[in-house]
Design a protein around this motif. Structure first.
Motif, PDB file in Angstrom:
ATOM      1  N   GLY A  72       0.805  -1.212   0.000  1.00  0.00           N
ATOM      2  CA  GLY A  72       0.000   0.000   0.000  1.00  0.00           C
ATOM      3  C   GLY A  72       0.830   1.250   0.000  1.00  0.00           C
ATOM      4  O   GLY A  72       0.573   2.182   0.751  1.00  0.00           O
ATOM      5  N   GLY A  73       1.908   1.297  -0.810  1.00  0.00           N
ATOM      6  CA  GLY A  73       2.722   2.489  -0.901  1.00  0.00           C
ATOM      7  C   GLY A  73       3.547   2.751   0.336  1.00  0.00           C
ATOM      8  O   GLY A  73       3.746   3.889   0.741  1.00  0.00           O
ATOM      9  N   ASP A  74       4.016   1.686   0.992  1.00  0.00           N
ATOM     10  CA  ASP A  74       4.851   1.817   2.186  1.00  0.00           C
ATOM     11  C   ASP A  74       4.148   2.581   3.290  1.00  0.00           C
ATOM     12  O   ASP A  74       4.778   3.296   4.063  1.00  0.00           O
ATOM     13  CB  ASP A  74       6.183   2.493   1.859  1.00  0.00           C
ATOM     14  N   ALA A  75       2.819   2.446   3.363  1.00  0.00           N
ATOM     15  CA  ALA A  75       2.072   3.136   4.408  1.00  0.00           C
ATOM     16  C   ALA A  75       2.265   2.488   5.765  1.00  0.00           C
ATOM     17  O   ALA A  75       1.927   3.080   6.789  1.00  0.00           O
ATOM     18  CB  ALA A  75       0.584   3.166   4.058  1.00  0.00           C
ATOM     19  N   ILE A  76       2.791   1.273   5.800  1.00  0.00           N
ATOM     20  CA  ILE A  76       3.062   0.579   7.052  1.00  0.00           C
ATOM     21  C   ILE A  76       4.498   0.064   7.020  1.00  0.00           C
ATOM     22  O   ILE A  76       5.128  -0.003   5.968  1.00  0.00           O
ATOM     23  CB  ILE A  76       2.095  -0.594   7.284  1.00  0.00           C
ATOM     24  N   ALA A  77       4.997  -0.283   8.197  1.00  0.00           N
ATOM     25  CA  ALA A  77       6.360  -0.803   8.295  1.00  0.00           C
ATOM     26  C   ALA A  77       6.436  -2.224   7.753  1.00  0.00           C
ATOM     27  O   ALA A  77       5.471  -2.990   7.817  1.00  0.00           O
ATOM     28  CB  ALA A  77       6.823  -0.765   9.746  1.00  0.00           C
ATOM     29  N   SER A  78       7.574  -2.562   7.224  1.00  0.00           N
ATOM     30  CA  SER A  78       7.836  -3.914   6.760  1.00  0.00           C
ATOM     31  C   SER A  78       8.568  -4.689   7.856  1.00  0.00           C
ATOM     32  O   SER A  78       9.511  -4.183   8.454  1.00  0.00           O
ATOM     33  CB  SER A  78       8.694  -3.883   5.489  1.00  0.00           C
ATOM     34  N   VAL A  79       8.094  -5.910   8.131  1.00  0.00           N
ATOM     35  CA  VAL A  79       8.714  -6.766   9.133  1.00  0.00           C
ATOM     36  C   VAL A  79       9.561  -7.804   8.419  1.00  0.00           C
ATOM     37  O   VAL A  79       9.053  -8.604   7.636  1.00  0.00           O
ATOM     38  CB  VAL A  79       7.653  -7.455  10.018  1.00  0.00           C
ATOM     39  N   GLN A  80      10.867  -7.778   8.671  1.00  0.00           N
ATOM     40  CA  GLN A  80      11.804  -8.722   8.072  1.00  0.00           C
ATOM     41  C   GLN A  80      12.352  -9.654   9.144  1.00  0.00           C
ATOM     42  O   GLN A  80      12.609  -9.224  10.274  1.00  0.00           O
ATOM     43  CB  GLN A  80      12.964  -7.973   7.406  1.00  0.00           C
ATOM     44  N   VAL A  81      12.511 -10.915   8.786  1.00  0.00           N
ATOM     45  CA  VAL A  81      12.995 -11.928   9.735  1.00  0.00           C
ATOM     46  C   VAL A  81      14.166 -12.676   9.117  1.00  0.00           C
ATOM     47  O   VAL A  81      14.101 -13.094   7.958  1.00  0.00           O
ATOM     48  CB  VAL A  81      11.879 -12.922  10.125  1.00  0.00           C
ATOM     49  N   GLU A  82      15.221 -12.838   9.879  1.00  0.00           N
ATOM     50  CA  GLU A  82      16.364 -13.644   9.466  1.00  0.00           C
ATOM     51  C   GLU A  82      16.669 -14.659  10.561  1.00  0.00           C
ATOM     52  O   GLU A  82      16.735 -14.305  11.742  1.00  0.00           O
ATOM     53  CB  GLU A  82      17.598 -12.768   9.206  1.00  0.00           C
ATOM     54  N   ILE A  83      16.844 -15.907  10.172  1.00  0.00           N
ATOM     55  CA  ILE A  83      17.120 -16.986  11.122  1.00  0.00           C
ATOM     56  C   ILE A  83      18.457 -17.623  10.773  1.00  0.00           C
ATOM     57  O   ILE A  83      18.681 -18.038   9.631  1.00  0.00           O
ATOM     58  CB  ILE A  83      16.007 -18.050  11.106  1.00  0.00           C
ATOM     59  N   ASN A 129       4.862 -12.846   9.015  1.00  0.00           N
ATOM     60  CA  ASN A 129       3.423 -12.642   8.844  1.00  0.00           C
ATOM     61  C   ASN A 129       2.708 -12.493  10.182  1.00  0.00           C
ATOM     62  O   ASN A 129       1.792 -11.676  10.327  1.00  0.00           O
ATOM     63  CB  ASN A 129       2.818 -13.807   8.054  1.00  0.00           C
ATOM     64  N   ALA A 130       3.120 -13.293  11.168  1.00  0.00           N
ATOM     65  CA  ALA A 130       2.473 -13.233  12.478  1.00  0.00           C
ATOM     66  C   ALA A 130       2.661 -11.868  13.134  1.00  0.00           C
ATOM     67  O   ALA A 130       1.705 -11.262  13.636  1.00  0.00           O
ATOM     68  CB  ALA A 130       3.019 -14.342  13.379  1.00  0.00           C
ATOM     69  N   PHE A 131       3.892 -11.355  13.104  1.00  0.00           N
ATOM     70  CA  PHE A 131       4.157 -10.076  13.781  1.00  0.00           C
ATOM     71  C   PHE A 131       3.700  -8.880  12.949  1.00  0.00           C
ATOM     72  O   PHE A 131       3.482  -7.804  13.503  1.00  0.00           O
ATOM     73  CB  PHE A 131       5.638  -9.971  14.131  1.00  0.00           C
ATOM     74  N   SER A 132       3.550  -9.052  11.646  1.00  0.00           N
ATOM     75  CA  SER A 132       2.999  -7.958  10.833  1.00  0.00           C
ATOM     76  C   SER A 132       1.564  -7.655  11.242  1.00  0.00           C
ATOM     77  O   SER A 132       1.107  -6.508  11.169  1.00  0.00           O
ATOM     78  CB  SER A 132       3.058  -8.325   9.353  1.00  0.00           C
ATOM     79  N   ASP A 133       0.838  -8.687  11.676  1.00  0.00           N
ATOM     80  CA  ASP A 133      -0.541  -8.490  12.127  1.00  0.00           C
ATOM     81  C   ASP A 133      -0.617  -7.998  13.566  1.00  0.00           C
ATOM     82  O   ASP A 133      -1.552  -7.283  13.927  1.00  0.00           O
ATOM     83  CB  ASP A 133      -1.321  -9.808  12.001  1.00  0.00           C
ATOM     84  N   ALA A 134       0.349  -8.388  14.402  1.00  0.00           N
ATOM     85  CA  ALA A 134       0.283  -8.037  15.823  1.00  0.00           C
ATOM     86  C   ALA A 134       0.884  -6.664  16.121  1.00  0.00           C
ATOM     87  O   ALA A 134       0.415  -5.961  17.022  1.00  0.00           O
ATOM     88  CB  ALA A 134       1.001  -9.105  16.657  1.00  0.00           C
ATOM     89  N   LEU A 135       1.920  -6.266  15.383  1.00  0.00           N
ATOM     90  CA  LEU A 135       2.561  -4.974  15.621  1.00  0.00           C
ATOM     91  C   LEU A 135       1.748  -3.835  15.025  1.00  0.00           C
ATOM     92  O   LEU A 135       1.035  -4.026  14.034  1.00  0.00           O
ATOM     93  CB  LEU A 135       3.969  -4.965  15.011  1.00  0.00           C
ATOM     94  N   PHE A 136       1.863  -2.662  15.608  1.00  0.00           N
ATOM     95  CA  PHE A 136       1.201  -1.473  15.073  1.00  0.00           C
ATOM     96  C   PHE A 136       2.104  -0.876  13.988  1.00  0.00           C
ATOM     97  O   PHE A 136       2.716   0.188  14.170  1.00  0.00           O
ATOM     98  CB  PHE A 136       0.934  -0.465  16.188  1.00  0.00           C
ATOM     99  N   THR A 137       2.166  -1.564  12.859  1.00  0.00           N
ATOM    100  CA  THR A 137       3.084  -1.154  11.794  1.00  0.00           C
ATOM    101  C   THR A 137       2.665   0.158  11.138  1.00  0.00           C
ATOM    102  O   THR A 137       3.493   0.810  10.491  1.00  0.00           O
ATOM    103  CB  THR A 137       3.160  -2.256  10.726  1.00  0.00           C
ATOM    104  N   HIS A 138       1.399   0.558  11.292  1.00  0.00           N
ATOM    105  CA  HIS A 138       0.952   1.809  10.671  1.00  0.00           C
ATOM    106  C   HIS A 138       1.572   3.038  11.331  1.00  0.00           C
ATOM    107  O   HIS A 138       1.550   4.137  10.757  1.00  0.00           O
ATOM    108  CB  HIS A 138      -0.580   1.907  10.749  1.00  0.00           C
ATOM    109  N   LEU A 139       2.166   2.853  12.510  1.00  0.00           N
ATOM    110  CA  LEU A 139       2.812   3.972  13.192  1.00  0.00           C
ATOM    111  C   LEU A 139       4.184   4.291  12.617  1.00  0.00           C
ATOM    112  O   LEU A 139       4.759   5.330  12.921  1.00  0.00           O
ATOM    113  CB  LEU A 139       2.943   3.671  14.691  1.00  0.00           C
ATOM    114  N   TYR A 140       4.715   3.371  11.791  1.00  0.00           N
ATOM    115  CA  TYR A 140       6.081   3.536  11.271  1.00  0.00           C
ATOM    116  C   TYR A 140       6.100   3.369   9.750  1.00  0.00           C
ATOM    117  O   TYR A 140       6.619   2.373   9.238  1.00  0.00           O
ATOM    118  CB  TYR A 140       7.026   2.519  11.911  1.00  0.00           C
ATOM    119  N   PRO A 141       5.505   4.312   9.012  1.00  0.00           N
ATOM    120  CA  PRO A 141       5.529   4.195   7.548  1.00  0.00           C
ATOM    121  C   PRO A 141       6.941   4.324   6.989  1.00  0.00           C
ATOM    122  O   PRO A 141       7.812   4.962   7.605  1.00  0.00           O
ATOM    123  CB  PRO A 141       4.631   5.352   7.095  1.00  0.00           C
TER     124      PRO A 141
END
Length: 261
Positions: free
Chosen positions: A74-85, A114-126
């Motif tokens: 959506g045009g980077d309107a929310i933060a992207s959650v990246q995971v590295e293991i 995917n799990a934390f993208s739904d739980a975190l308030f990513t809209h606060l960090y565009p």
């Protein structure tokens, strides 16, 4: 001296001495690495995981470095959650090093993102990226659940707001898919040996409620046993939530005491 397990079957105990509904020993710490924005160390039995969180920060988009990612649409309107293991070569029985293209590791990265993208308030960090890095030091079952729990503590330490804890554990059945054992019992928090022999699932819930945010099952089981497995897993998540909450409160109390003194 080896442990005498000859009476365990009579008392309906598992190989490690637990009852069917008991968790393994869980130990966790917060702020284990001062250089990271958030960090944690977690043990579930002999499964040991270190987690660090970097961000929210600008730059680093599109899962660079082979990590799994979610959000940021959506045009980077929310933060992207990246995971590295990163899984240490000495962490399991087979001493082999997994490359960046390992399929199982990539699936775990995407599930956690995917799990934390739904739980975190990513809209606060565009236009931002939240990077979760997990290092697996030892594997003895419930690896995905341990990674989710460690990531939750590290994100809390980083001060990134979320709707509630994501807590996870495993549950399994004492009967295989082919057997028709009506007396098969569910088991909570499987260790490595049990995961090799028994069908199991990993369930993650949002807080102490019954809202399931993660549900992964890679083995076959009779469908009538699935509801029982899920119920035991959700109940185990409630126990995990209490343990993690105590860790967070104990750490917060320590910080307050240091400020007062």
């Amino acid at each position: 001296m080896p442990l005498d397990t000859s009476t365990y079957s009579l008392a309906l105990l598992r190989l490690d001495g637990r009852r069917w509904n008991e968790l393994r020993r869980m130990h966790a710490q917060i702020s284990t690495q001062a250089a990271a924005d958030g960090s944690s160390y977690l043990e579930m039995g002999n499964t040991k995981v270190i987690c660090t969180v970097a961000g929210p920060s600008e730059g680093r988009r599109g899962g660079a470095g082979g990590g799994g990612g979610a959000g940021g649409g959506g045009g980077d309107a929310i933060a992207s959650v990246q995971v590295e293991i990163g899984i240490a070569g000495f962490s399991g029985v087979e001493r082999k090093r997994r490359g960046r293209g390992d399929k199982r590791t990539a699936e775990m990265q995407m599930t956690i993102a995917n799990a934390f993208s739904d739980a975190l308030f990513t809209h606060l960090y565009p236009h931002s990226t939240i990077l979760i890095t997990l290092h697996v030091l030892s594997q003895d079952g419930s690896l995905l659940a341990a990674c989710l729990n460690a990531a939750t503590l590290a994100l809390i330490d980083a001060g990134i707001p979320m709707s509630d804890y994501i807590v996870a554990c495993t549950s399994g059945s004492t009967s295989s898919n082919n057997s028709n054992d009506e007396a098969a019992d569910p088991l909570l928090d499987l260790n490595g040996l049990e995961e090799q022999e028994l069908p199991f699932l990993t369930v993650g819930t949002l807080g102490a409620g019954e809202k399931v945010s993660v549900l992964i099952m890679e083995s076959r089981v009779q469908v009538e046993r699935l509801e029982g497995l899920l119920a035991v897993g959700v109940d185990g998540c409630k126990q995990v939530k209490e343990i993690l909450d105590q860790v967070v409160r104990r750490h917060g109390k320590k910080i307050l005491e240091s400020i007062v003194t």
